[in-house]
Scaffold this motif. Structure first.
Motif, PDB file in Angstrom:
ATOM      1  N   LEU A   7       0.860  -1.304   0.084  1.00 21.44           N
ATOM      2  CA  LEU A   7      -0.057  -0.048   0.121  1.00 21.44           C
ATOM      3  C   LEU A   7       0.905   1.099  -0.045  1.00 21.44           C
ATOM      4  O   LEU A   7       0.704   2.324  -0.789  1.00 21.44           O
ATOM      5  N   LEU A  11       0.694   4.662  -2.210  1.00 22.41           N
ATOM      6  CA  LEU A  11      -0.010   5.823  -1.462  1.00 22.41           C
ATOM      7  C   LEU A  11       1.358   6.796  -0.950  1.00 22.41           C
ATOM      8  O   LEU A  11       1.103   7.841  -0.405  1.00 22.41           O
ATOM      9  N   GLN A  33      -8.314   1.202   2.932  1.00 19.10           N
ATOM     10  CA  GLN A  33      -7.168   1.507   2.322  1.00 19.10           C
ATOM     11  C   GLN A  33      -7.084   0.746   0.967  1.00 19.10           C
ATOM     12  O   GLN A  33      -6.514   1.427  -0.042  1.00 19.10           O
ATOM     13  N   ILE A 140      -0.296   4.983  21.656  1.00 24.45           N
ATOM     14  CA  ILE A 140      -1.700   5.115  21.482  1.00 24.45           C
ATOM     15  C   ILE A 140      -1.888   5.014  19.876  1.00 24.45           C
ATOM     16  O   ILE A 140      -0.827   4.908  18.917  1.00 24.45           O
ATOM     17  N   ASP A 142      -2.554   3.677  15.892  1.00 22.47           N
ATOM     18  CA  ASP A 142      -1.792   2.696  15.182  1.00 22.47           C
ATOM     19  C   ASP A 142      -0.540   2.414  15.543  1.00 22.47           C
ATOM     20  O   ASP A 142       0.035   1.285  15.174  1.00 22.47           O
ATOM     21  N   ALA A 143       0.218   3.137  16.378  1.00 19.81           N
ATOM     22  CA  ALA A 143       1.435   2.927  16.760  1.00 19.81           C
ATOM     23  C   ALA A 143       1.322   1.762  17.815  1.00 19.81           C
ATOM     24  O   ALA A 143       2.426   0.824  18.130  1.00 19.81           O
ATOM     25  N   ARG A 147      -5.536   0.225  13.569  1.00 19.70           N
ATOM     26  CA  ARG A 147      -6.790  -0.064  13.576  1.00 19.70           C
ATOM     27  C   ARG A 147      -7.597   0.897  12.838  1.00 19.70           C
ATOM     28  O   ARG A 147      -7.256   1.436  11.688  1.00 19.70           O
ATOM     29  N   VAL A 149      -9.542   5.250  12.979  1.00 22.55           N
ATOM     30  CA  VAL A 149      -9.161   6.525  13.431  1.00 22.55           C
ATOM     31  C   VAL A 149      -9.932   6.734  14.801  1.00 22.55           C
ATOM     32  O   VAL A 149      -9.497   7.456  15.539  1.00 22.55           O
ATOM     33  N   SER A 150     -11.044   6.115  15.021  1.00 26.94           N
ATOM     34  CA  SER A 150     -11.596   6.374  16.276  1.00 26.94           C
ATOM     35  C   SER A 150     -11.177   5.889  17.450  1.00 26.94           C
ATOM     36  O   SER A 150     -10.964   6.365  18.425  1.00 26.94           O
ATOM     37  N   ALA A 152      -7.638   5.441  17.558  1.00 26.54           N
ATOM     38  CA  ALA A 152      -6.567   6.767  18.019  1.00 26.54           C
ATOM     39  C   ALA A 152      -7.185   7.803  18.758  1.00 26.54           C
ATOM     40  O   ALA A 152      -6.236   8.172  19.570  1.00 26.54           O
TER      41      ALA A 152
HETATM   42  C1  FAD Z   1      -5.421   4.930   2.866  1.00 27.50           C
HETATM   43  C2  FAD Z   1      -6.088   4.876   4.197  1.00 27.50           C
HETATM   44  C3  FAD Z   1      -7.477   4.776   4.408  1.00 27.50           C
HETATM   45  C4  FAD Z   1      -7.974   4.653   5.881  1.00 27.50           C
HETATM   46  N1  FAD Z   1      -9.404   4.864   5.759  1.00 27.50           N
HETATM   47  C5  FAD Z   1      -9.889   4.706   7.006  1.00 27.50           C
HETATM   48  C6  FAD Z   1     -11.207   5.027   7.386  1.00 27.50           C
HETATM   49  O1  FAD Z   1     -11.980   5.208   6.364  1.00 27.50           O
HETATM   50  N2  FAD Z   1     -11.627   4.965   8.488  1.00 27.50           N
HETATM   51  C7  FAD Z   1     -10.985   4.576   9.613  1.00 27.50           C
HETATM   52  O2  FAD Z   1     -11.350   4.578  11.080  1.00 27.50           O
HETATM   53  N3  FAD Z   1      -9.600   4.451   9.656  1.00 27.50           N
HETATM   54  C8  FAD Z   1      -9.046   4.638   8.142  1.00 27.50           C
HETATM   55  N4  FAD Z   1      -7.809   4.651   8.068  1.00 27.50           N
HETATM   56  C9  FAD Z   1      -6.868   4.170   9.169  1.00 27.50           C
HETATM   57  C10 FAD Z   1      -6.417   5.473  10.030  1.00 27.50           C
HETATM   58  O3  FAD Z   1      -5.775   6.275   8.862  1.00 27.50           O
HETATM   59  C11 FAD Z   1      -5.651   5.225  11.178  1.00 27.50           C
HETATM   60  O4  FAD Z   1      -6.306   4.341  12.074  1.00 27.50           O
HETATM   61  C12 FAD Z   1      -5.341   6.363  11.848  1.00 27.50           C
HETATM   62  O5  FAD Z   1      -4.919   7.536  11.047  1.00 27.50           O
HETATM   63  C13 FAD Z   1      -4.390   6.354  12.947  1.00 27.50           C
HETATM   64  O6  FAD Z   1      -3.884   7.415  13.504  1.00 27.50           O
HETATM   65  P1  FAD Z   1      -2.634   7.790  14.450  1.00 27.50           P
HETATM   66  O7  FAD Z   1      -2.669   9.323  14.821  1.00 27.50           O
HETATM   67  O8  FAD Z   1      -2.375   6.673  15.406  1.00 27.50           O
HETATM   68  O9  FAD Z   1      -1.467   7.533  13.185  1.00 27.50           O
HETATM   69  P2  FAD Z   1      -1.202   8.596  12.022  1.00 27.50           P
HETATM   70  O10 FAD Z   1      -2.579   8.979  11.540  1.00 27.50           O
HETATM   71  O11 FAD Z   1      -0.453   7.541  11.139  1.00 27.50           O
HETATM   72  O12 FAD Z   1      -0.404   9.739  12.414  1.00 27.50           O
HETATM   73  C14 FAD Z   1       0.919   9.473  12.948  1.00 27.50           C
HETATM   74  C15 FAD Z   1       1.775  10.662  12.618  1.00 27.50           C
HETATM   75  O13 FAD Z   1       2.863  10.767  13.072  1.00 27.50           O
HETATM   76  C16 FAD Z   1       3.877  11.177  12.275  1.00 27.50           C
HETATM   77  N5  FAD Z   1       5.221  10.722  12.562  1.00 27.50           N
HETATM   78  C17 FAD Z   1       5.683   9.524  12.457  1.00 27.50           C
HETATM   79  N6  FAD Z   1       6.848   9.152  12.895  1.00 27.50           N
HETATM   80  C18 FAD Z   1       7.261  10.216  13.412  1.00 27.50           C
HETATM   81  C19 FAD Z   1       8.565  10.879  14.039  1.00 27.50           C
HETATM   82  N7  FAD Z   1       9.472  10.137  14.174  1.00 27.50           N
HETATM   83  N8  FAD Z   1       8.387  12.062  14.475  1.00 27.50           N
HETATM   84  C20 FAD Z   1       7.471  12.962  14.160  1.00 27.50           C
HETATM   85  N9  FAD Z   1       6.309  12.568  13.551  1.00 27.50           N
HETATM   86  C21 FAD Z   1       5.998  11.208  13.221  1.00 27.50           C
HETATM   87  C22 FAD Z   1       3.272  10.804  10.854  1.00 27.50           C
HETATM   88  O14 FAD Z   1       3.982  11.543   9.748  1.00 27.50           O
HETATM   89  C23 FAD Z   1       1.798  10.947  10.887  1.00 27.50           C
HETATM   90  O15 FAD Z   1       1.254  12.083  10.645  1.00 27.50           O
HETATM   91  C24 FAD Z   1      -7.327   4.711   6.816  1.00 27.50           C
HETATM   92  C25 FAD Z   1      -5.851   4.331   6.547  1.00 27.50           C
HETATM   93  C26 FAD Z   1      -5.319   4.363   5.300  1.00 27.50           C
HETATM   94  C27 FAD Z   1      -3.573   4.365   4.977  1.00 27.50           C
END
Ligand code: FAD
Length: 163
Positions: A7, A11, A33, A140, A142-143, A147, A149-150, A152
């Motif tokens: 993926l 993307l 995705q 917290i 995806d780290a 899963r 977005v809700s 996270a």
């Molecule tokens: C194409 C796609 C479509 C999706 N569609 C859906 C959907 O429809 N519904 C849904 O519920 N979920 C969806 N998801 C999943 C959802 O996007 C994630 O579960 C959610 O974004 C997780 O949020 P997060 O804040 O944990 O991580 P992320 O959104 O990945 O945010 C992490 C952030 O940390 C930053 N980062 C990473 N490493 C570092 C570092 N060392 N220093 C500083 N910054 C850093 C990254 O650049 C990023 O901006 C989708 C995912 C993808 C890829």
């Protein structure tokens, strides 16, 4: 195999790293995705086949109730959906699929295959900070485990309320 992609290859860069005109997207997780990857590649003019082991493409779109809009958009761009199928072989120029229930085999031409099989947690920064003695570090979203977005947002809020 050089023509098998993830993926992130579709993307993760301004232009997809995926080469070739006929692309098979193989989805085994049912989220948005693979649909987004299909949309992106079809919009760039690629011929996309969407193969999934599931009985419906992207069933998790039920949560946002926009599957009709997404199916319509992808079909209008020529994306072919094939459900209840597993990928059993990838060779140069073609893939072989098997119907999960009849066990019938199908081959179709493919210059590239994008595997959407889920991902693993990227938690090394958390563990490095913990090991360095930082106490107020929280894992917290995806780290912790990829899963939705809700999840996270909920976990972020829970941590924020304790600060
Ligand atoms: C194409 C796609 C479509 C999706 N569609 C859906 C959907 O429809 N519904 C849904 O519920 N979920 C969806 N998801 C999943 C959802 O996007 C994630 O579960 C959610 O974004 C997780 O949020 P997060 O804040 O944990 O991580 P992320 O959104 O990945 O945010 C992490 C952030 O940390 C930053 N980062 C990473 N490493 C570092 C570092 N060392 N220093 C500083 N910054 C850093 C990254 O650049 C990023 O901006 C989708 C995912 C993808 C890829």
């Amino acid at each position: 195999m050089p023509h098998v992609y993830t993926l992130a290859d579709v993307l993760g860069a301004p232009q997809p790293l995926v080469e070739g005109e006929r692309v098979v997207i193989y989805d085994a997780i049912g989220g948005r995705q693979a649909m987004v990857a299909a949309d992106h590649l079809a919009e760039l003019g690629r011929k996309v086949s969407f193969i999934t082991t599931l009985g419906q493409p992207g069933p998790n779109l039920a949560a946002s109730r926009d599957w009709g809009k997404v199916y319509g958009r992808l079909r209008r761009m020529g994306v072919q959906f094939r459900t209840d199928r597993e990928l059993v072989a990838v060779a140069a120029g073609e893939v072989t699929e098997r119907d999960l229930y009849t066990k019938e085999l199908f081959t179709e031409p493919a210059d590239a295959v994008v595997m959407v099989l889920g991902s693993s947690a990227q938690d090394s920064l958390f563990h490095r900070l913990k090991a360095a003695g930082h106490a107020d570090v929280h894992l917290i979203g995806d780290a912790m485990a990829p899963r939705r977005v809700s999840d996270a947002i909920r976990e972020g809020e829970r941590v924020a309320r304790r600060l």
